[in-house]
Scaffold this motif. Structure first.
Motif, mmCIF file in Angstrom:
data_model
loop_
_atom_site.group_PDB
_atom_site.id
_atom_site.type_symbol
_atom_site.label_atom_id
_atom_site.label_comp_id
_atom_site.label_asym_id
_atom_site.label_seq_id
_atom_site.Cartn_x
_atom_site.Cartn_y
_atom_site.Cartn_z
ATOM 1 N N ASP A 93 0.866 -1.186 0.075
ATOM 2 C CA ASP A 93 0.044 0.078 -0.155
ATOM 3 C C ASP A 93 1.045 1.210 0.058
ATOM 4 O O ASP A 93 1.709 1.602 0.962
ATOM 5 C CB ASP A 93 -0.816 0.037 1.420
ATOM 6 N N MET A 94 0.895 2.155 -1.000
ATOM 7 C CA MET A 94 2.054 3.096 -1.189
ATOM 8 C C MET A 94 1.435 4.383 -0.257
ATOM 9 O O MET A 94 2.420 5.122 0.065
ATOM 10 C CB MET A 94 1.866 3.647 -2.704
ATOM 11 N N CYS A 95 0.487 4.604 0.147
ATOM 12 C CA CYS A 95 0.048 5.642 1.055
ATOM 13 C C CYS A 95 0.530 7.076 0.745
ATOM 14 O O CYS A 95 1.148 7.965 1.455
ATOM 15 C CB CYS A 95 0.661 5.317 2.550
ATOM 16 N N LYS A 96 0.297 7.098 -0.517
ATOM 17 C CA LYS A 96 0.858 8.617 -1.201
ATOM 18 C C LYS A 96 0.162 9.572 -0.769
ATOM 19 O O LYS A 96 -0.355 10.380 -1.733
ATOM 20 C CB LYS A 96 1.280 8.480 -2.794
ATOM 21 N N TRP A 97 -0.045 9.883 0.497
ATOM 22 C CA TRP A 97 -1.047 11.026 0.951
ATOM 23 C C TRP A 97 -0.704 12.570 0.284
ATOM 24 O O TRP A 97 -1.281 13.341 0.522
ATOM 25 C CB TRP A 97 -1.281 10.878 2.418
ATOM 26 N N THR A 98 0.676 12.667 0.349
ATOM 27 C CA THR A 98 1.225 14.227 0.042
ATOM 28 C C THR A 98 1.329 14.296 -1.429
ATOM 29 O O THR A 98 1.976 15.181 -1.832
ATOM 30 C CB THR A 98 2.264 14.420 0.963
ATOM 31 N N GLU A 99 0.843 13.642 -2.378
ATOM 32 C CA GLU A 99 1.264 13.658 -3.779
ATOM 33 C C GLU A 99 0.808 14.890 -4.375
ATOM 34 O O GLU A 99 1.258 15.226 -5.242
ATOM 35 C CB GLU A 99 0.744 12.314 -4.594
ATOM 36 N N SER A 100 -0.228 15.449 -3.739
ATOM 37 C CA SER A 100 -0.884 16.748 -4.331
ATOM 38 C C SER A 100 -0.384 17.756 -3.429
ATOM 39 O O SER A 100 -1.088 19.204 -3.770
ATOM 40 C CB SER A 100 -2.395 16.459 -4.266
ATOM 41 N N SER A 101 0.538 17.792 -2.447
ATOM 42 C CA SER A 101 0.974 18.762 -1.786
ATOM 43 C C SER A 101 2.036 19.552 -2.213
ATOM 44 O O SER A 101 3.213 18.913 -2.337
ATOM 45 C CB SER A 101 1.044 18.396 -0.536
ATOM 46 N N ALA A 102 2.199 20.844 -2.508
ATOM 47 C CA ALA A 102 3.122 21.547 -3.134
ATOM 48 C C ALA A 102 4.067 21.746 -2.159
ATOM 49 O O ALA A 102 3.867 21.770 -1.012
ATOM 50 C CB ALA A 102 2.554 22.836 -3.543
ATOM 51 N N ILE A 103 5.373 21.857 -2.678
ATOM 52 C CA ILE A 103 6.394 22.115 -1.753
ATOM 53 C C ILE A 103 6.241 23.292 -0.941
ATOM 54 O O ILE A 103 6.231 24.474 -1.387
ATOM 55 C CB ILE A 103 7.833 22.108 -2.483
ATOM 56 N N GLU A 104 6.420 23.194 0.516
ATOM 57 C CA GLU A 104 6.379 24.378 1.340
ATOM 58 C C GLU A 104 7.780 24.675 1.992
ATOM 59 O O GLU A 104 8.730 23.813 1.934
ATOM 60 C CB GLU A 104 5.536 24.184 2.432
ATOM 61 N N ASP A 105 8.155 26.098 2.088
ATOM 62 C CA ASP A 105 9.391 26.271 2.791
ATOM 63 C C ASP A 105 9.159 26.051 4.276
ATOM 64 O O ASP A 105 8.482 26.894 4.778
ATOM 65 C CB ASP A 105 9.688 27.765 2.478
ATOM 66 N N LEU B 269 9.015 17.317 -6.788
ATOM 67 C CA LEU B 269 10.349 17.950 -7.290
ATOM 68 C C LEU B 269 10.206 17.921 -8.880
ATOM 69 O O LEU B 269 10.435 18.833 -9.488
ATOM 70 C CB LEU B 269 11.760 17.415 -6.976
ATOM 71 N N MET B 270 9.784 16.709 -9.402
ATOM 72 C CA MET B 270 9.723 16.825 -10.951
ATOM 73 C C MET B 270 8.425 17.685 -11.375
ATOM 74 O O MET B 270 8.557 18.244 -12.515
ATOM 75 C CB MET B 270 9.371 15.193 -11.152
ATOM 76 N N LEU B 271 7.537 17.817 -10.500
ATOM 77 C CA LEU B 271 6.294 18.663 -11.116
ATOM 78 C C LEU B 271 6.615 20.026 -11.020
ATOM 79 O O LEU B 271 6.256 20.740 -12.233
ATOM 80 C CB LEU B 271 5.024 18.502 -10.308
ATOM 81 N N GLU B 272 7.445 20.827 -10.022
ATOM 82 C CA GLU B 272 7.637 22.045 -9.760
ATOM 83 C C GLU B 272 8.944 22.550 -10.253
ATOM 84 O O GLU B 272 9.218 23.637 -10.377
ATOM 85 C CB GLU B 272 7.388 22.150 -8.323
ATOM 86 N N HIS B 273 9.918 21.635 -10.555
ATOM 87 C CA HIS B 273 11.416 22.068 -10.938
ATOM 88 C C HIS B 273 11.671 20.999 -12.194
ATOM 89 O O HIS B 273 12.818 20.857 -12.186
ATOM 90 C CB HIS B 273 12.225 22.058 -9.874
#
Length: 514
Positions: free
Chosen positions: A23-35, A187-191
């Motif tokens: 079960d991959m549990c990728k719960w943060t896959e839609s969460s943009a990177i925060e500083d 990272l691949m989505l945003e950079h």
């Protein structure tokens, strides 16, 4: 041939041996990177990579800038450490590091001044195409870059352009097969453009003819983003490949086999078959080092788990205490909670959250005790079901290996290729008897390494002793040879001059007094 035939039919899941689909549990896959905000205190260990620890260059009371070198590398297998922000060094002492034992290591404590002023001593290399690869490689070393996929191997060593082992293919690892972790995905989505630029720099450095960007098919948006980045540069030598979701697809040897059909021989490295693998985060860091002159001072991590109120992907400065990071995600009370450094399969359990983030920190997980206990049950005797062998991506026999390690039969364990194990945890995951197989493997590796160190020390002591004995005997022989030479000289003189051969008169004590 059967494997090739299955691949042609589309059965891509058969690309490497074994593997599991947890079960991959990728719960943060839609969460943009925060500083992540700056903490009130940074704790920077002097070793954050595989190899020799660094030596501090600063003293208590020194003022530092962000990206300034604060610890120099020692030996070849090492890279320097840099300040995560501008501020003041308030102490240098031992502090706990990310290790399941809770062991400590010399660390540099920096109190930020809030200005975050960056060191600009490294000049950007905008014309990298015209720069010698050796100079670019040195820039990577000076910026302290290590493998950000978790291995923390000094990156500059892998970027050597070796005529004996020329690199033909660069593989960009964007698989991220560990459950929970989504930092590479974001990272691949945003950079994507920076990653693509860094990939071209690497190809120039090692002289590679082509590159493959590998991404699992559960990240279709990342696949599209990287394909657009490839199209924007118009380089036909770079391609994007979507792989089936299967753990441990992101393992270096497994990824190479999935993409090229080649297997890295035991005891060899990917470079020996003309392949270089790099994590997407590492490539982004290389682009920052070359194009901006920035040393590595931060990294992206995933903060997740069923005990985290607000899971997130965060850009965190190295040396930030884990407790501070968890607090940004709403977690402050750690009663009844287990902390994992890394993913759930290959990560390590931490004893407390007052430990700093380092270069190898891919994720911070907080799992409730109830869930951990449901997974880690009491060990039962092995029933010889063979499930562990079926899922092993290296085709080992984990149950026999565990028996040998448990009984300290280290030579037998080595004969069963103990050191080929990548500790992915797939065998432990499927074991119906809940045997912590990887724990036994780690124990066996540690004991074997200790025995080898002792043997090496004993051998070195023996050689030193033999060397000393040989030196003493040589000095003794040289002195004896000198004495013989003097006697022979005196004997020759006495034969040539018999008149001068009278012995000197001896004087008595009485004559001496007179």
């Amino acid at each position: 041939m059967i494997k090739s035939f299955l691949n042609k039919l589309g059965f891509a899941s058969a690309r490497f041996a074994g593997g599991i689909t947890p079960d991959m549990c990728k719960w943060t896959e839609s969460s943009a990177i925060e500083d992540c905000p700056l903490p009130p205190l940074f704790i920077v260990p002097i070793k954050q990579h595989i190899g020799q620890a660094c030596t501090p260059l600063v003293q208590v009371g020194d003022l530092v800038l962000r990206g300034q070198k604060i610890a120099k590398s020692e030996g070849y297998l090492s890279v320097p450490i840099h300040a995560p922000t501008s501020g003041k060094v308030i102490k240098i002492e031992e502090h706990a590091i990310p290790h399941p034992s809770g062991m400590g290591l010399t660390s540099i404590f920096i109190e930020p001044d809030g200005k975050d002023v960056r060191d600009t001593s490294l000049i950007p290399m905008d014309n990298w195409q015209a720069i010698d690869p050796a100079e670019l490689r040195e820039r990577v070393r000076l910026c302290g870059i290590t493998g950000l996929g978790g291995a923390a191997f000094p990156t500059f060593i892998k970027l050597l352009k070796d005529k004996r082992n020329p690199i033909e293919t660069v593989i960009l690892n964007g698989v991220e097969c560990e459950p929970f972790l989504t930092n590479d995905h974001r990272l691949m989505l945003e950079h994507s453009d920076e990653i693509m630029h860094g990939l071209q720099i690497i190809m120039h450095m090692v002289g590679a003819k082509k590159a493959i960007i590998a991404i699992e098919d559960n990240k279709s948006d990342a696949v599209n983003a990287m394909q657009q980045a490839v199209s924007s540069i118009g380089n036909d030598a770079i391609s994007v490949t979507s792989l089936p979701t299967r753990y441990p697809q992101g393992g270096e040897k497994q990824l190479i086999e999935s993409l090229t059909g080649k297997q890295v021989p035991a005891g060899k490295l990917p470079m020996h078959i003309g392949v270089l693998c790099q994590n997407v985060g590492t490539v982004k860091a290389i682009d920052d080092a070359v194009m901006l002159g920035h040393a590595i001072t931060d990294r992206i991590i995933t903060v997740s788990g069923d005990a985290v109120p607000k899971p997130a992907n965060m850009r965190v400065r190295l040396g930030t205490p884990m407790r501070f990071i968890y607090a940004q995600c709403g977690l402050e009370n750690f009663d009844g909670i287990q902390i994992l450094h890394g993913g759930p399969m290959m990560g390590e359990r931490m004893r407390h959250p007052d430990i700093p983030v380092i270069k190898s920190s891919t994720g911070l997980l907080a799992i409730r005790d109830t869930r951990m206990k449901a997974v880690h049950q009491v060990e039962d005797p092995c029933i010889r079901c063979g499930h562990c062998s079926e899922v092993c991506p290296i085709s080992l026999v984990p149950n026999l290996l565990a028996d040998h390690c448990r009984n300290d039969q280290l030579e037998k364990a080595a004969d069963y290729d103990l050191f080929d194990c990548i500790e992915c945890g797939a065998c432990s995951y499927v074991c119906p008897s809940h045997i912590p197989l990887v724990h036994y493997f780690r124990y066996g590796k540690g004991q074997t390494a200790q025995v080898r160190r002792e043997q090496s020390f004993a051998e070195a002591s023996r050689l030193r002793s033999e060397g000393r004995d040989a030196r003493l005997q040589r000095e003794k022989d040289e002195k004896a040879a000198k004495r013989r030479k003097v006697r022979d000289t005196l004997r020759s003189e006495s034969v040539l001059n018999p008149d001068n051969n009278s012995a000197p008169k001896s004087t008595t004590k009485t004559e001496g007094k007179e």
